[in-house]
Design a protein around this motif. Structure first.
Motif, PDB file in Angstrom:
ATOM      1  N   ARG A  18     -50.827 -29.478  -4.124  1.00  0.00           N
ATOM      2  CA  ARG A  18     -50.562 -28.352  -3.188  1.00  0.00           C
ATOM      3  C   ARG A  18     -49.665 -28.411  -2.058  1.00  0.00           C
ATOM      4  O   ARG A  18     -48.747 -28.045  -1.730  1.00  0.00           O
ATOM      5  CB  ARG A  18     -51.814 -27.821  -2.591  1.00  0.00           C
ATOM      6  CG  ARG A  18     -52.620 -27.096  -3.785  1.00  0.00           C
ATOM      7  CD  ARG A  18     -54.063 -26.683  -3.267  1.00  0.00           C
ATOM      8  NE  ARG A  18     -54.751 -25.933  -4.122  1.00  0.00           N
ATOM      9  CZ  ARG A  18     -56.120 -25.560  -3.942  1.00  0.00           C
ATOM     10  NH1 ARG A  18     -56.758 -25.965  -2.879  1.00  0.00           N
ATOM     11  NH2 ARG A  18     -56.731 -24.971  -5.081  1.00  0.00           N
ATOM     12  N   ALA A  19     -49.638 -29.841  -1.519  1.00  0.00           N
ATOM     13  CA  ALA A  19     -48.983 -30.164  -0.282  1.00  0.00           C
ATOM     14  C   ALA A  19     -47.512 -30.496  -0.821  1.00  0.00           C
ATOM     15  O   ALA A  19     -46.796 -30.153  -0.253  1.00  0.00           O
ATOM     16  CB  ALA A  19     -49.578 -31.553   0.106  1.00  0.00           C
ATOM     17  N   ILE A  20     -47.237 -31.345  -1.982  1.00  0.00           N
ATOM     18  CA  ILE A  20     -46.078 -31.395  -2.347  1.00  0.00           C
ATOM     19  C   ILE A  20     -45.231 -30.150  -2.917  1.00  0.00           C
ATOM     20  O   ILE A  20     -44.212 -29.879  -2.516  1.00  0.00           O
ATOM     21  CB  ILE A  20     -45.671 -32.254  -3.623  1.00  0.00           C
ATOM     22  CG1 ILE A  20     -46.519 -33.711  -3.078  1.00  0.00           C
ATOM     23  CG2 ILE A  20     -44.483 -32.703  -4.087  1.00  0.00           C
ATOM     24  CD1 ILE A  20     -46.567 -35.004  -3.998  1.00  0.00           C
ATOM     25  N   LYS A  21     -45.950 -29.453  -3.340  1.00  0.00           N
ATOM     26  CA  LYS A  21     -45.477 -28.022  -3.924  1.00  0.00           C
ATOM     27  C   LYS A  21     -45.083 -27.118  -2.657  1.00  0.00           C
ATOM     28  O   LYS A  21     -43.929 -26.640  -2.544  1.00  0.00           O
ATOM     29  CB  LYS A  21     -46.372 -27.341  -4.921  1.00  0.00           C
ATOM     30  CG  LYS A  21     -45.872 -26.114  -5.501  1.00  0.00           C
ATOM     31  CD  LYS A  21     -46.650 -25.640  -6.591  1.00  0.00           C
ATOM     32  CE  LYS A  21     -45.979 -24.514  -7.313  1.00  0.00           C
ATOM     33  NZ  LYS A  21     -47.021 -24.125  -8.435  1.00  0.00           N
ATOM     34  N   GLN A  26     -39.734 -24.943   0.090  1.00  0.00           N
ATOM     35  CA  GLN A  26     -38.773 -24.617   1.244  1.00  0.00           C
ATOM     36  C   GLN A  26     -37.593 -24.844   0.815  1.00  0.00           C
ATOM     37  O   GLN A  26     -36.422 -24.472   1.426  1.00  0.00           O
ATOM     38  CB  GLN A  26     -39.256 -25.554   2.493  1.00  0.00           C
ATOM     39  CG  GLN A  26     -40.478 -25.149   2.896  1.00  0.00           C
ATOM     40  CD  GLN A  26     -41.076 -26.373   4.047  1.00  0.00           C
ATOM     41  OE1 GLN A  26     -39.811 -26.597   4.994  1.00  0.00           O
ATOM     42  NE2 GLN A  26     -41.989 -27.007   3.973  1.00  0.00           N
ATOM     43  N   TYR A  27     -37.262 -25.689  -0.387  1.00  0.00           N
ATOM     44  CA  TYR A  27     -35.935 -25.766  -0.914  1.00  0.00           C
ATOM     45  C   TYR A  27     -35.504 -25.021  -2.258  1.00  0.00           C
ATOM     46  O   TYR A  27     -36.413 -24.397  -2.832  1.00  0.00           O
ATOM     47  CB  TYR A  27     -35.758 -27.408  -1.271  1.00  0.00           C
ATOM     48  CG  TYR A  27     -35.953 -28.357   0.020  1.00  0.00           C
ATOM     49  CD1 TYR A  27     -34.932 -28.428   1.153  1.00  0.00           C
ATOM     50  CD2 TYR A  27     -37.321 -28.408   0.503  1.00  0.00           C
ATOM     51  CE1 TYR A  27     -35.244 -29.303   2.196  1.00  0.00           C
ATOM     52  CE2 TYR A  27     -37.478 -29.363   1.382  1.00  0.00           C
ATOM     53  CZ  TYR A  27     -36.545 -29.925   2.382  1.00  0.00           C
ATOM     54  OH  TYR A  27     -36.752 -30.268   3.528  1.00  0.00           O
ATOM     55  N   LYS A  28     -34.301 -25.106  -2.494  1.00  0.00           N
ATOM     56  CA  LYS A  28     -33.809 -24.276  -3.692  1.00  0.00           C
ATOM     57  C   LYS A  28     -34.418 -25.201  -5.104  1.00  0.00           C
ATOM     58  O   LYS A  28     -33.463 -25.558  -5.532  1.00  0.00           O
ATOM     59  CB  LYS A  28     -32.402 -23.925  -3.786  1.00  0.00           C
ATOM     60  CG  LYS A  28     -32.163 -22.745  -2.726  1.00  0.00           C
ATOM     61  CD  LYS A  28     -30.612 -22.554  -2.748  1.00  0.00           C
ATOM     62  CE  LYS A  28     -30.332 -21.436  -1.499  1.00  0.00           C
ATOM     63  NZ  LYS A  28     -28.867 -21.087  -1.621  1.00  0.00           N
ATOM     64  N   TRP A 108     -46.928 -40.442   1.846  1.00  0.00           N
ATOM     65  CA  TRP A 108     -45.444 -40.403   2.161  1.00  0.00           C
ATOM     66  C   TRP A 108     -44.882 -39.735   3.109  1.00  0.00           C
ATOM     67  O   TRP A 108     -45.494 -39.045   3.745  1.00  0.00           O
ATOM     68  CB  TRP A 108     -44.757 -39.788   0.656  1.00  0.00           C
ATOM     69  CG  TRP A 108     -45.153 -38.143   0.815  1.00  0.00           C
ATOM     70  CD1 TRP A 108     -44.652 -37.357   1.282  1.00  0.00           C
ATOM     71  CD2 TRP A 108     -46.441 -37.619   0.089  1.00  0.00           C
ATOM     72  NE1 TRP A 108     -45.172 -35.980   0.982  1.00  0.00           N
ATOM     73  CE2 TRP A 108     -46.495 -36.252   0.441  1.00  0.00           C
ATOM     74  CE3 TRP A 108     -47.512 -38.063  -0.673  1.00  0.00           C
ATOM     75  CZ2 TRP A 108     -47.375 -35.243  -0.026  1.00  0.00           C
ATOM     76  CZ3 TRP A 108     -48.424 -37.164  -0.884  1.00  0.00           C
ATOM     77  CH2 TRP A 108     -48.441 -35.809  -0.686  1.00  0.00           C
ATOM     78  N   GLU A 109     -43.627 -40.057   3.490  1.00  0.00           N
ATOM     79  CA  GLU A 109     -43.156 -39.081   4.527  1.00  0.00           C
ATOM     80  C   GLU A 109     -42.287 -37.811   3.920  1.00  0.00           C
ATOM     81  O   GLU A 109     -41.557 -38.005   2.885  1.00  0.00           O
ATOM     82  CB  GLU A 109     -42.029 -39.905   5.254  1.00  0.00           C
ATOM     83  CG  GLU A 109     -42.722 -41.071   5.996  1.00  0.00           C
ATOM     84  CD  GLU A 109     -41.739 -42.007   6.842  1.00  0.00           C
ATOM     85  OE1 GLU A 109     -40.557 -41.613   6.944  1.00  0.00           O
ATOM     86  OE2 GLU A 109     -42.225 -42.990   7.025  1.00  0.00           O
ATOM     87  N   ASN A 110     -42.449 -36.691   4.340  1.00  0.00           N
ATOM     88  CA  ASN A 110     -41.717 -35.457   3.827  1.00  0.00           C
ATOM     89  C   ASN A 110     -40.105 -35.803   3.576  1.00  0.00           C
ATOM     90  O   ASN A 110     -39.626 -35.353   2.592  1.00  0.00           O
ATOM     91  CB  ASN A 110     -42.169 -34.344   4.663  1.00  0.00           C
ATOM     92  CG  ASN A 110     -43.521 -33.846   4.189  1.00  0.00           C
ATOM     93  OD1 ASN A 110     -44.062 -34.296   3.424  1.00  0.00           O
ATOM     94  ND2 ASN A 110     -44.149 -33.100   5.211  1.00  0.00           N
ATOM     95  N   GLU A 111     -39.772 -36.108   4.757  1.00  0.00           N
ATOM     96  CA  GLU A 111     -38.187 -36.405   4.766  1.00  0.00           C
ATOM     97  C   GLU A 111     -37.918 -37.241   3.615  1.00  0.00           C
ATOM     98  O   GLU A 111     -36.801 -37.049   2.959  1.00  0.00           O
ATOM     99  CB  GLU A 111     -37.671 -36.714   6.169  1.00  0.00           C
ATOM    100  CG  GLU A 111     -36.080 -36.833   6.119  1.00  0.00           C
ATOM    101  CD  GLU A 111     -35.659 -37.030   7.450  1.00  0.00           C
ATOM    102  OE1 GLU A 111     -34.616 -37.363   7.675  1.00  0.00           O
ATOM    103  OE2 GLU A 111     -36.481 -37.109   8.673  1.00  0.00           O
TER     104      GLU A 111
END
Length: 404
Positions: A18-21, A26-28, A108-111
């Motif tokens: 859920r977190a990664i999705k 937010q991106y295409k 992980w770091e989101n960026e």
């Protein structure tokens, strides 16, 4: 890419999915997710997935095992591994072996995760571009090769049929077709003797280091750049051709005629006709077997392929083996085949073995043949004439079958 890039996430923990999705939405990106490696493989088979991210430690299947399966199923999909465990050596090995593109630590770091995914998409785009270029280039190369092959076949046919008086212009034309008219060479003629025919284009790809052309009933093979000092060049090259034919199809049945080595502007024509004569003489005896016939070995029997006088042939056959032919037809015997075996083999035992009969039977048949023909098989000239007559008889039978 025209469509939206796709990412598949496989992790047995729902919260991580859920977190990664949520991050990637937010991106295409078109995002798929599952807690099951098996379901992940099903998605890979069903969807065109650009990037897959898999956890390492899962109950049913480890991430490296899953990504190795993905590599086999969809090699163009870029594979990323995630893990909260420090199996660095395992991950480095997976990278070095091409199983994974990148490894990401948990948490992980989101960026950083997004950057890795876009690096993976860039890698995918480069792969696709290279693949499309190679595909287009390969198609263009194939078209050029096919055109050259067609021109080469026409040129060689004209040479063989004597339609060209060779000039410097023709030598230059031949060079453009990868043919060196002044180099030492020899020719092989190949034909299928079984139910399986030979696909010229398929064989040509396997034999790109030879000059091939299609003569409808058989395939011509020319080997150039022959070293005249190499004693066994013919045998070694033919052995290589046999290996290629086995690779082409282990079940292929064929016969092949092989010329001697010749040099000069008329070499191709001479090589072709020698290979044709070798093929014609031996093809009448060796059907449905992988048999190689060398022109240098057929001796006087090469003359049989150029005899055109039908009346002369009939008279010759009648004089030497006519009585045996009539006897076999009336009695249903096989004295012609027996005579052939007696002439070919060194002993009565070998002749009997070749016919699968008892030695006493061959002795009886030999005596019957000598009585019918009123000859002795000990006489050299008699044996020679009988051998020629039998070859001529079989050659006539072969020609009759082709006409039918």
């Amino acid at each position: 890419m025209d469509r939206m890039p796709s990412v598949l996430i496989v992790d047995d923990e729902v919260n991580i999915l859920r977190a990664i999705k949520r991050l990637l939405m937010q991106y295409k990106l078109e995002v798929y997710s599952t807690t099951s490696p098996v379901e992940g493989l099903a998605i890979i088979k069903d969807k065109d997935i650009d990037v897959i991210i898999s956890d390492q430690r899962m109950p049913l299947m480890e991430g490296i095992q899953l990504l190795a399966e993905v590599k086999n199923i969809s090699p163009k999909t870029i594979r990323i591994l995630m893990s909260s465990h420090s199996d660095i050596e395992v991950f480095i090995s997976a990278i070095n072996n091409g199983i994974i593109f990148r490894y990401i630590s948990k948490p992980w770091e989101n960026e950083k995760l997004v950057n890795v995914i876009y690096d993976a998409l860039d890698q995918k785009a480069q792969q696709d571009q290279l693949f499309n270029f190679l595909l287009k280039n390969d198609h263009e190369v194939n078209m050029i090769n096919e055109k050259k092959q067609a021109q080469r076949s026409i040129f060689l046919s004209k040479l063989i049929e004597g339609d060209i008086n060779i000039t410097e212009k023709h030598i230059r034309e031949a060079t453009l077709l990868d043919i060196d008219l002044q180099a030492p060479m020899f020719c092989c003629l190949l034909t299928s003797t079984g139910e399986e025919s030979i696909e010229f284009e398929k064989l040509a790809k396997l034999m790109s280091n030879y000059i091939l052309w299609d003569r409808e009933k058989f395939i011509g093979i020319i080997h150039q750049e022959v070293s005249l000092e190499e004693k066994d060049i013919l045998v070694n090259t033919v052995q290589h051709i046999k290996e290629v034919l086995t690779k082409y199809s282990p079940k292929l049945s064929y016969v092949m005629g092989v010329s001697k080595i010749h040099k000069g502007i008329n070499a191709i024509k001479k090589c072709y006709h020698e290979a044709q004569q070798a093929l014609m003489v031996e093809n009448i005896e060796n059907k449905n077997v992988n048999h190689i016939s060398y022109f240098k070995d057929i001796g006087v029997f090469q003359l049989l392929t150029i005899i055109k006088d039908e009346e002369y042939c009939r008279n010759f056959l009648e004089d030497y083996i006519g009585k045996l032919i009539d006897y076999d037809q009336k009695k249903g015997t096989e004295l012609i085949n027996t005579l052939h075996a007696l002439l070919k083999n060194q002993s009565l035992k070998e002749a009997a073995s070749s016919l699968f009969i008892h030695p006493k039977t061959i002795v009886f048949r030999r005596k019957r043949i000598e009585e019918l023909l009123e000859i002795s098989l000990e006489d050299y000239e008699t044996r020679l004439n009988l051998g020629i007559a039998i070859k001529l008889h079989k050659l006539n039978q072969e020609r009759s079958q082709k006409e039918e």
